[in-house]
Write an enzyme that holds these catalytic residues in place. Structure first.
Site, PDB file in Angstrom:
ATOM      1  N   HIS A   1       1.079  -1.222  -0.143  1.00  0.00           N
ATOM      2  CA  HIS A   1       0.143  -0.001   0.071  1.00  0.00           C
ATOM      3  C   HIS A   1       1.206   1.488   0.094  1.00  0.00           C
ATOM      4  O   HIS A   1       0.413   2.463  -0.334  1.00  0.00           O
ATOM      5  CB  HIS A   1      -0.811  -0.200   1.379  1.00  0.00           C
TER       6      HIS A   1
ATOM      7  N   HIS B   1      -1.391 -12.457  -2.532  1.00  0.00           N
ATOM      8  CA  HIS B   1      -2.841 -13.912  -1.608  1.00  0.00           C
ATOM      9  C   HIS B   1      -2.633 -14.905  -1.727  1.00  0.00           C
ATOM     10  O   HIS B   1      -3.367 -15.449  -0.169  1.00  0.00           O
ATOM     11  CB  HIS B   1      -4.249 -13.422  -2.348  1.00  0.00           C
TER      12      HIS B   1
END
Length: 749
Positions: A108, A270
């Site tokens: 992020h 993920h």
């Protein structure tokens, strides 16, 4: 990496006791209004004043590269590895490992990068500041950064927050069994928030940034205000994997990723960790910037249960993708294709997906209770990789070829966390991979002897006697160097890519004229290089800049001033094979006020686009002003248009632009024939004297720019104008020379 966008954060309220600050709300209402508030159409010059050097506590002499190079990087890595598995009571680690949290933090930090203006990314460590520190998508990353504080405190100035935020995620992957391809330091810290256009919305989690065709407005990359990429539940919360794939392709493309890199990043990212949605978002307090002062920079205080651990609420989604959340595996792709997925809701109310097969309900370990098991989950955006035909083909290939997947993810991850750093010459540390990648915009090394002062003087003479005009030489040098972007350090004169596709064909560069100039300069280059017996050479990249310098020296001499424009050789010439054409297309100037060029497809005004261009070049208000004035009298407009050429002696470097612009002998009117053009008439005779654009006239209309223009229009400012123009010119010409420090010129009149 994706977080939900339901009204999870809508209940945030200010957490400051009114008994402590009884007049707080009233004080907010009485806050002084800015000039921009009173006059919204006023040209905003603030981008040219940030960051403010006085905000930096390290001082002007601080050299971060020297500090980082003295750092024991291996010791930092070992400390990070120890931190990963040392769970803290105030924020317990999922599965006893903070690795997945740090990966999300790094992603992020870097994932805000966008290709159209080079803004965003990990450089500067802006995740520490508003608005990023309080974006809904960054919920609970305040805890991740606070976990890192003891390490930052230990190593101090030797490693920036910007580097540490990225290194932590890289080390996390390594510690959980994934082999990365390396890490480069060199990201310097910012010390204040800067204003960036993150979108037009006035509320978090809104999406009002699409054009009439449904595409994101440029330069934006994220689809929703406050998210890094896309809504993980699907566009506007609609769980449609194919529609989600369209949004993913658009937003990942705008962060410089192709389809293969996109699949690798999602499937690889993920493979680790889980999402958090133990309950509704109504239990969450305000984000850090709105939280009470006693929270000391923490936000999203959770009143559900213990407020942490098993009761954590972050995105509202809940669950892990794989059976090995803290160990690298290919289980994400296995689960994606081996199960049929059915829609369900998390405890927090978010739409997600679980296997149709009930036998999968106990595959995944609980993050805190070893006696509990769960089904794996997928998000709507995960299923996009299964149902989009292009993504699916790539994902299946990765599933069948695990080593290929590992390599693709390693490369995509490295690109993600380094894309905003610019060329490899800025990379620091012992972990920098040796491989040169095309997205790094490589240039060849200097493997020859550079020209000396006598050679430079000789070459300038040949250039000035070649038949090329001052205008042509200045325009070519400017077109080459002014592609530089101080946001992601791309572009610039090094590489001489102005002679390659796509730059050679950009309308702003007057392709036919450019081809003529380059042909002449290449002839001078070849003749010089072929005549050398000692391995000495001049690159075309250097010769282009030298040509502009020589033209400016001649133009100043014609004005009565002897000045040497500083020149530092050392640029080399890239090849077409070193140049990703599609990647460079985003550097094309759709407006360049310095050349009075404006493409009407822009959604900002010409003066606003001038400020944007100057901001990307890291220019100050005076530097922008003096460069425009100089470029006009040097007759350097695109297409040889005469707008703003306020002089009867074009090609001579003087302050005529400012003198004539500010003269009250001229009355300005909008042209009745051409939109966006203004005509200046002699007040006494009514005779048409000049034509101009709004970029020209803004220096007389805007009060702050007029003040600077007046400084250059005074009778005693002629030498200062030339001095300042040359210094600003050299700053642009050397903006991409990270190996040198620009020198200032000395003038003799």
């Amino acid at each position: 990496m994706f977080k939900r966008t339901i009204p999870l954060f809508a209940a945030f309220t200010l957490a400051i006791s009114p008994s402590v600050f009884p007049n707080y709300a009233h004080a907010q209402e009485d806050k002084p209004k800015t000039n921009q508030y009173w006059w919204p159409k006023m040209l905003d010059l603030s981008p040219l004043r940030q960051p403010n050097a006085t905000s930096n506590p390290m001082g002007e002499k601080f050299n971060y590269a020297e500090e980082f190079n003295s750092l024991d990087l291996n010791a930092v890595i070992e400390d990070l590895k120890k931190l990963m598995t040392t769970s803290q009571d105030w924020w317990p680690a999922d599965y006893g490992n903070y690795g997945p949290l740090f990966i999300r933090m790094s992603w992020h930090a870097a994932g805000t990068y966008r290709i159209y203006d080079g803004r965003g990314g990990a450089n500067g460590g802006f995740q520490r500041f508003a608005p990023q520190n309080s974006w809904p998508d960054n919920a609970n990353l305040d805890k991740a950064r606070r976990l890192l504080w003891p390490i930052k405190q230990k190593y101090g100035r030797k490693i920036s927050w910007a580097d540490l935020l990225v290194l932590a995620g890289n080390v996390a992957m390594e510690s959980m069994g994934f082999k990365t391809i390396g890490f480069a330091g060199g990201r310097e810290d910012a010390w204040e928030a800067i204003n960036i256009n993150w979108g037009p919305e006035g509320k978090w989690l809104e999406s009002k940034r699409q054009d009439k065709d449904g595409k994101l407005e440029k330069p934006l990359a994220a689809t929703v205000m406050g998210l890094i990429y896309v809504n993980p539940e699907g566009p506007n919360g609609v769980p449609d994997p194919l529609a989600a794939a369209e949004k993913i392709r658009e937003t990942f493309g705008r962060m410089a990723m192709n389809d293969e890199e996109t699949v690798a990043l999602i499937a690889g990212g993920h493979a680790f960790g889980k999402t958090h949605g133990a309950a509704s978002g109504k239990y969450l307090g305000p984000a850090p910037e709105a939280a009470g002062i006693e929270e000391q920079g923490f936000g999203w205080k959770n009143s559900y249960g213990s407020g942490k651990g098993k009761d954590t609420i972050t995105s509202g989604l809940e669950g892990a993708w794989t059976v090995t959340p803290t160990h690298w595996s290919h289980n994400y792709l296995q689960n994606l294709f081996n199960f049929n997925w059915v829609k369900t809701k998390s405890p927090g109310g978010a739409i997600q997906w679980v296997p149709e097969n009930s036998n999968a309900s106990s595959m995944v370990p609980d993050a805190f209770d070893p006696s509990k098991r769960h089904a794996p989950v997928m998000l709507t955006t995960d299923l996009a990789l299964k149902f989009d035909p292009v993504y699916s083909k790539i994902a299946k290939r990765f599933l069948d070829n695990p080593k290929e997947f590992d390599d693709a993810f390693a490369r995509a991850w490295f690109k993600l966390i380094h894309r905003d750093m610019g060329p490899r010459s800025r990379y620091l540390g012992s972990l920098v991979p040796k491989e040169v990648m095309i997205w790094q915009d490589p240039v060849p090394p200097v493997d020859y002897k550079l020209v000396d002062a006598n050679d430079i003087a000789n070459l300038k003479g040949k250039i000035l006697n070649s038949g090329l005009t001052t205008s042509e030489l200045v325009k070519t040098a400017w077109a080459s160097a002014s592609t530089f972007r101080g946001t992601d350090m791309r572009g610039g004169a090094n590489g001489a890519r102005i002679r390659l596709a796509p730059q050679k064909d950009w309308p702003a560069n007057d392709p036919q004229e450019l081809a003529k100039v380059l042909k002449t300069l290449e002839s001078i280059q070849n003749n010089f290089n072929n005549a050398q017996a000692d391995g000495k050479k001049i690159s075309l990249a250097d010769l282009i800049v030298l040509g502009g310098n020589a033209a400016i020296e001649q133009a100043a001499k014609q004005a009565g001033y002897d000045i040497i424009v500083p020149f530092m050789p050392g640029r080399t010439d890239a090849t077409q094979g070193m140049t990703d054409v599609k990647s460079f297309e985003v550097l094309e100037p759709k407006a360049d006020g310095f050349r009075n060029y404006f493409d009407k497809s822009n959604n900002m005004s010409p003066p606003e686009m001038l400020v944007e261009k100057a901001s990307l070049l890291k220019l100050s208000v005076p530097e922008m002003t003096v460069l425009v004035g100089g470029m006009r009298v040097l007759n350097a407009n695109t297409g040889q248009n005469q707008y703003g050429v306020f002089t009867d002696k074009p090609g001579i470097l003087n302050n005529d632009f400012f003198v004539n612009l500010l003269s009250m002998s001229t009355e300005w009117k909008k042209s009745s024939e051409t939109e966006g053009i203004y005509e200046g008439y002699d007040r006494k005779t009514g005779k048409l004297k000049w034509k101009a654009t709004s970029v020209d006239l803004i220096f007389g209309a805007n009060s702050e720019l007029r003040a600077v223009a007046e400084a250059y229009a005074t009778d005693d400012a002629k030498d200062k104008f030339i001095q300042d123009f040359v210094n600003a010119w050299v700053k642009v010409m050397t903006a991409d020379r990270f190996d040198i420090k620009a020198a200032n010129a000395n003038i003799n009149s």
